[in-house]
Motif scaffolding. Structure first.
Motif, PDB file in Angstrom:
ATOM      1  N   HIS A 156      27.126 109.012  27.025  1.00 25.51           N
ATOM      2  CA  HIS A 156      26.095 108.442  26.152  1.00 25.51           C
ATOM      3  C   HIS A 156      25.467 107.226  26.828  1.00 25.51           C
ATOM      4  O   HIS A 156      25.843 106.079  26.569  1.00 25.51           O
ATOM      5  N   THR A 159      23.743 103.120  25.503  1.00 18.75           N
ATOM      6  CA  THR A 159      24.094 102.972  24.090  1.00 18.75           C
ATOM      7  C   THR A 159      25.387 102.170  23.913  1.00 18.75           C
ATOM      8  O   THR A 159      26.104 101.878  24.871  1.00 18.75           O
ATOM      9  N   SER A 229      23.813 106.282  20.193  1.00 16.18           N
ATOM     10  CA  SER A 229      23.709 107.724  20.421  1.00 16.18           C
ATOM     11  C   SER A 229      23.579 108.444  19.086  1.00 16.18           C
ATOM     12  O   SER A 229      23.251 109.630  19.042  1.00 16.18           O
ATOM     13  N   GLU A 230      23.858 107.729  17.987  1.00 17.48           N
ATOM     14  CA  GLU A 230      23.617 108.217  16.633  1.00 17.48           C
ATOM     15  C   GLU A 230      22.546 107.318  16.016  1.00 17.48           C
ATOM     16  O   GLU A 230      22.861 106.456  15.199  1.00 17.48           O
ATOM     17  N   GLU A 237      28.519 103.302  15.110  1.00 14.05           N
ATOM     18  CA  GLU A 237      28.768 103.288  16.551  1.00 14.05           C
ATOM     19  C   GLU A 237      29.095 101.883  17.045  1.00 14.05           C
ATOM     20  O   GLU A 237      29.963 101.701  17.900  1.00 14.05           O
TER      21      GLU A 237
END
Length: 637
Positions: A156, A159, A229-230, A237
């Motif tokens: 990822h 992030t 990443s979300e 996160e």
């Protein structure tokens, strides 16, 4: 039956700005001098509100408006406030939609939409490390730039999750705390008003650049969605990053920028929020804050707080305030390159550790040259920033070692490596709390750009391939951090008194020139010796620390230092020698070479040496006895 929507109040109960969730209600609080305030509710992605609710008159307390709705049916709805006919997002929202993609100019031309969210997070009994300042080693990085490069080898990239993947690397390096540059929801797309139009989002156009750093006012209660990443759930996160760091015994500090226009009470609310909601261990306040109010706040008395100065603010019983400015950096950079009249500054900064607050020391930070550029450039090269190289500090206190920028000249490259070892030694052999800029441990360069605030590219991103190319730099830094941790005399809780208050025959710290016990501060001097007495520090196993003598020589000529006498049955060994490129400046523990002449040592030009006391071994005793017998036989005294 269709729900009847109506804002209600709870009399004298006033909730903090933004949203506050209670068992069955959601409280909406906004501060405004407006005359009419309405709450607008939207279905996700819809431009038109399906419900507009006026705040009742009894919801107003001064300029604060506070009311509630029943919780059922609100989760994941979007909302905004209409103030005197103008609709705007909640500046204190915890999540936004419309900023999920980093650097999206189309998104930037439309206002972000505040989101009502209730998700619970399992902290799993999270415990903060509470590492004392004296044992802390800070590592500062940019959330995006730390793992954005293709060489980062994380799943990822760019992030919070990417940083989480790099925690084993940070732990192996030896750092104990991670400091993140601004990670709240800020506008990275730089906008400018079109001439002749009323100010609004749609009247703006981009100027083609991005605010990569983020030191601007932003939405102070929301993690940046494009750093996740979300992107629809950046809170989870970021909390996972904090929790994972804590599980690995590491702390997390965040940078928050304040313009000085914020209300003092609002600043306190913001700081308390990040500590309470996200379990952050420290906050570096950049800009202008009411330092007395912040520094003496009872809710923050166990949170590390970093600021440029604390003036007359007194720290509490648990030391939690730290001075964070570039005084150490500028003074010791000047000494490093051999400027005149800097020995006195060196003497002060290597010992400085005031009782009033901790101090953060660094040789490089995001604002200025990296460590590699410090020894590779005389001038800043900010042309790519689009400001005709007029931006950024004019004072870098750097030296390119003979060639500006990249070169293949072997002598220049060797000297740069040596100066890097010297720079790291100046940092980690000083009292106070050291801070390492991300990438400096493997020779990261910004090609001479000392103000990369708008460079969202390989100028600012870490190139992890350098970790292999410059493995020697990484090895030296990691071993130097370990050496510092091994010797508590280098990171004591209180500032040294330069007195023999234990009556052990030696002061805690003493200064020396080329002659023992005779420091020389003449303007033309570039040499200083500092001895730390191990009797004043205790190791983790309960034993006393060793004596350490650090010889600093920033002159371009070698100088012979007289070594102070050690207690009986001890001898000086060399633990660190930045001139010894063959051994990369350090010697393995237990294999430190013995100093042949215990009375003096010729310290090479532009070098820092650390001498370590060790007990005389049985073999050395036998050699001494044999030497004495030889002297007796030959009649020598």
């Amino acid at each position: 039956m269709e729900r009847e929507w109506k804002l209600e109040t709870e009399g004298i109960f006033i909730y903090p700005e933004g949203l506050t969730q209670t068992e069955d209600k959601v409280h909406f609080t906004v501060v405004t001098s407006g005359k009419q305030v309405k709450l607008c509710l939207f279905e996700e992605g819809e431009e038109k509100a399906f419900c507009t609710l006026p705040f009742p008159k009894e919801a107003k307390f001064g300029n604060l408006w506070s009311a509630f709705l029943p919780k059922d049916g609100l989760d994941n709805l979007e909302y905004a406030y209409e103030i005197d006919g103008v609709c705007m997002p909640d500046a204190c929202a915890r999540r936004y939609r419309g900023r999920e993609t980093w650097g999206d100019a189309v998104q930037a031309k439309n206002p972000a939409r505040s989101v009502i969210c209730f998700e619970e997070f399992d902290w799993e009994g999270d415990q903060k490390p509470n590492t004392p300042f004296r044992d802390t080693v800070v590592y500062k990085c940019h959330v995006r730039g730390f793992t954005a490069h293709s060489s980062s080898q994380v799943e990822h990239k760019a992030t919070f999750a990417g940083i989480t993947e790099k925690i084993p690397y940070l732990k192996a390096l030896g750092v104990t705390a991670l400091e993140l540059m601004p990670m709240i929801e800020f506008e990275e797309v730089m906008m400018q008003e079109r001439r002749g139009q009323t100010k609004s989002y749609r009247s703006q156009e981009t100027d083609g650049r991005l605010n990569y750093w983020g030191y601007v006012a932003g939405a102070y209660f929301a993690p940046k969605s494009s750093y996740s990443s979300e992107p629809r759930n950046p809170e989870r996160e970021f909390k996972t990053l904090v929790k994972t760091l804590h599980k690995n015994g590491m702390e997390l500090y965040i940078d928050l920028f304040f313009t000085g226009q914020e209300r003092p009470a609002q600043v306190l609310d913001i700081l308390r929020f990040w500590v309470r909601e996200y379990h952050v261990d420290g906050i570096h306040m950049v800009g202008f804050v009411p330092e007395a109010m912040v520094g003496e706040d009872a809710c923050l008395c166990q949170t590390k707080l970093f600021y440029s100065n604390w003036n007359a603010v007194r720290d509490g019983e648990e030391r939690h305030l730290a001075e964070y400015n570039d005084g150490f950096q500028n003074a010791l950079r000047c000494f490093l390159k051999g400027d005149e009249d800097k020995v006195g500054s060196l003497a002060m900064y290597v010992r400085r550790n005031p009782a009033e607050h901790a101090v953060i020391n660094f040789m490089a930070n995001n604002n200025g040259f990296t460590m590699m550029d410090l020894v590779s450039y005389d001038q800043k090269h900010n042309e790519e920033n689009g400001e005709n190289n007029q931006d950024g500090s004019m004072y870098n206190y750097s030296w390119n070692c003979g060639v500006e920028g990249e070169t293949r000249k072997k002598k220049v490259l060797e000297l740069r490596r040596k100066q890097l070892r010297n720079a790291f030694a100046l940092l980690f052999l000083s009292q106070g709390t050291p801070l390492l800029l991300a990438g400096d441990e493997f020779g990261n360069s910004k090609k001479g750009n000392n103000n990369s605030y708008c460079q969202d590219n390989e100028v600012s991103w870490l190139d992890w391939k350098l970790l292999e190319k410059n493995a020697d730099i990484y090895e030296f830094v990691s071993k130097l951090i370990a050496f510092r941790k091994e010797h508590p005399v280098l990171h004591q809780e209180k500032e040294a008194k330069m007195m023999d208050y234990l009556a052990c025959g030696c002061p805690d710290v003493s200064y020396h020139g080329v002659k023992a016990w005779c420091p020389e501060y003449d303007y033309f001097r570039r040499q200083l010796g500092v001895m730390y007495c191990g009797e004043y520090a205790q190791k983790s196993d309960g034993s006393k620390d060793a004596y350490l003598f650090v010889a600093y020589n920033s002159h371009w000529e070698p100088h012979e230092f007289a070594l102070p006498n050690l207690p009986r049955k001890m001898k000086w060994h060399i633990a660190i020698n930045t001139d010894d490129a063959k051994n990369n400046g350090m010697y393995p523990e237990g294999k430190e070479p013995l100093v042949k002449k215990q009375k003096q040592f010729m310290v090479p030009a532009r070098s820092i040496l650390v001498f370590l006391s060790k007990a005389v071994t049985e073999s050395e005793k036998e050699k001494e006895k044999a030497k004495e017998k030889t002297k007796e036989k030959t009649g020598k005294k």
